[in-house]
Design a protein around this motif. Structure first.
Motif, PDB file in Angstrom:
ATOM      1  N   ILE A 195       0.830  -1.203   0.000  1.00  0.00           N
ATOM      2  CA  ILE A 195       0.000   0.000   0.000  1.00  0.00           C
ATOM      3  C   ILE A 195       0.868   1.258   0.000  1.00  0.00           C
ATOM      4  CG2 ILE A 195      -1.748   1.286   1.286  1.00  0.00           C
ATOM      5  CD1 ILE A 195      -2.856  -1.421   2.227  1.00  0.00           C
ATOM      6  N   VAL A 196       1.944   1.263   0.785  1.00  0.00           N
ATOM      7  CA  VAL A 196       2.842   2.427   0.816  1.00  0.00           C
ATOM      8  C   VAL A 196       3.492   2.636  -0.548  1.00  0.00           C
ATOM      9  CG1 VAL A 196       4.989   3.331   1.787  1.00  0.00           C
ATOM     10  CG2 VAL A 196       3.274   2.360   3.285  1.00  0.00           C
ATOM     11  N   THR A 197       3.874   1.546  -1.208  1.00  0.00           N
ATOM     12  CA  THR A 197       4.470   1.650  -2.546  1.00  0.00           C
ATOM     13  C   THR A 197       3.478   2.236  -3.540  1.00  0.00           C
ATOM     14  OG1 THR A 197       5.835  -0.279  -2.070  1.00  0.00           O
ATOM     15  CG2 THR A 197       5.617   0.356  -4.374  1.00  0.00           C
ATOM     16  N   GLU A 198       2.241   1.806  -3.465  1.00  0.00           N
ATOM     17  CA  GLU A 198       1.211   2.325  -4.374  1.00  0.00           C
ATOM     18  C   GLU A 198       0.941   3.806  -4.114  1.00  0.00           C
ATOM     19  OE1 GLU A 198      -1.464   2.094  -7.519  1.00  0.00           O
ATOM     20  OE2 GLU A 198       0.081   0.688  -6.852  1.00  0.00           O
ATOM     21  N   ILE A 199       0.915   4.196  -2.850  1.00  0.00           N
ATOM     22  CA  ILE A 199       0.712   5.613  -2.516  1.00  0.00           C
ATOM     23  C   ILE A 199       1.886   6.448  -3.014  1.00  0.00           C
ATOM     24  CG2 ILE A 199       0.605   7.258  -0.592  1.00  0.00           C
ATOM     25  CD1 ILE A 199      -1.046   5.162   0.925  1.00  0.00           C
ATOM     26  N   ALA A 200       3.100   5.961  -2.820  1.00  0.00           N
ATOM     27  CA  ALA A 200       4.282   6.704  -3.277  1.00  0.00           C
ATOM     28  C   ALA A 200       4.312   6.823  -4.798  1.00  0.00           C
ATOM     29  CB  ALA A 200       5.547   6.026  -2.776  1.00  0.00           C
ATOM     30  N   ARG A 201       3.815   5.813  -5.486  1.00  0.00           N
ATOM     31  CA  ARG A 201       3.792   5.853  -6.951  1.00  0.00           C
ATOM     32  C   ARG A 201       2.745   6.843  -7.467  1.00  0.00           C
ATOM     33  NH1 ARG A 201       1.135   3.792 -11.153  1.00  0.00           N
ATOM     34  NH2 ARG A 201      -0.341   2.598  -9.921  1.00  0.00           N
ATOM     35  N   ARG A 202       1.560   6.833  -6.856  1.00  0.00           N
ATOM     36  CA  ARG A 202       0.472   7.684  -7.343  1.00  0.00           C
ATOM     37  C   ARG A 202       0.528   9.111  -6.802  1.00  0.00           C
ATOM     38  NH1 ARG A 202      -5.133   4.654  -8.228  1.00  0.00           N
ATOM     39  NH2 ARG A 202      -4.338   2.694  -9.050  1.00  0.00           N
ATOM     40  N   PHE A 203       0.937   9.262  -5.556  1.00  0.00           N
ATOM     41  CA  PHE A 203       0.919  10.575  -4.894  1.00  0.00           C
ATOM     42  C   PHE A 203       2.264  10.868  -4.235  1.00  0.00           C
ATOM     43  CE2 PHE A 203      -3.292   8.614  -4.575  1.00  0.00           C
ATOM     44  CZ  PHE A 203      -4.027   9.503  -5.332  1.00  0.00           C
ATOM     45  N   PRO A 204       3.309  11.116  -5.006  1.00  0.00           N
ATOM     46  CA  PRO A 204       4.622  11.351  -4.394  1.00  0.00           C
ATOM     47  C   PRO A 204       4.672  12.660  -3.595  1.00  0.00           C
ATOM     48  CG  PRO A 204       4.724  11.686  -6.766  1.00  0.00           C
ATOM     49  CD  PRO A 204       3.369  11.132  -6.456  1.00  0.00           C
ATOM     50  N   GLU A 205       3.842  13.654  -3.965  1.00  0.00           N
ATOM     51  CA  GLU A 205       3.862  14.936  -3.259  1.00  0.00           C
ATOM     52  C   GLU A 205       3.190  14.867  -1.884  1.00  0.00           C
ATOM     53  OE1 GLU A 205       2.158  14.807  -6.309  1.00  0.00           O
ATOM     54  OE2 GLU A 205       3.862  15.344  -7.565  1.00  0.00           O
ATOM     55  N   ALA A 206       2.422  13.795  -1.624  1.00  0.00           N
ATOM     56  CA  ALA A 206       1.709  13.690  -0.354  1.00  0.00           C
ATOM     57  C   ALA A 206       2.665  13.502   0.820  1.00  0.00           C
ATOM     58  CB  ALA A 206       0.705  12.541  -0.393  1.00  0.00           C
ATOM     59  N   GLY A 207       3.829  12.930   0.570  1.00  0.00           N
ATOM     60  CA  GLY A 207       4.819  12.772   1.638  1.00  0.00           C
ATOM     61  C   GLY A 207       4.505  11.666   2.621  1.00  0.00           C
TER      62      GLY A 207
END
Length: 162
Positions: free
Chosen positions: A119-131
């Protein structure tokens, strides 16, 4: 004209800048035409831009990218985590790079803890600016006597019930 030695320097400068003082032919410079690249036709950057590009440039210049990425993450949680997971878990807080997700049961919280890396990998891929650097999964909301990070450990309220 009068002798330049008798004219004060400030007045002489003014007259020279206004073109009132004759100059010798050797000291004349040929004026170069200044090309304004921003307004010249057929140069890169002169094409009309789409509304999405203009809004993206505005949000980037205003520093809103990270906040908008966080809001997009919450709105698109179902796409990030999956439809079934989104029915049983929803994001409730995001601070210091930690996304807190509340689950329907402790079993779902434990299962999602095992899927944390995906899940963290998917979030980092889709929303890198979210931090988002990590995720914390919590179970259903139950009353707690412990408040904050600096709570004193111990038996808590149970020792007053006798």
């Amino acid at each position: 004209m009068t002798d330049p030695a008798h004219i004060p320097e400030t007045i002489a400068t003014y007259m020279r800048l206004r073109g009132l003082e004759p100059t010798s032919r050797g000291s004349r410079r040929k004026r170069r035409r200044v090309v304004d690249d921003e307004n010249a036709p057929f140069t890169p950057g002169r094409d009309p831009r789409g509304l999405g590009d203009v809004v993206a440039a505005l949000t980037r210049a205003s520093g809103w990218d990270s906040q908008l990425a966080r809001e997009d993450l919450v709105l698109q949680w179902e796409r990030v985590a999956g439809a079934e997971t989104a029915q049983h878990a929803s994001p409730v807080a995001l601070g210091d790079g930690v996304l807190t997700v509340q689950c329907d049961s402790t079993a779902w919280a434990r299962q999602l803890t095992l899927m944390r890396a995906t899940i963290v990998t998917e979030i980092a891929r889709r929303f890198p600016e979210a931090g988002v650097s990590s995720i914390r999964f919590i179970g259903p909301d139950v009353p707690s006597w412990k408040w904050g990070r600096r709570a004193v450990p111990g038996r808590g309220a149970r020792d007053t019930y006798g």
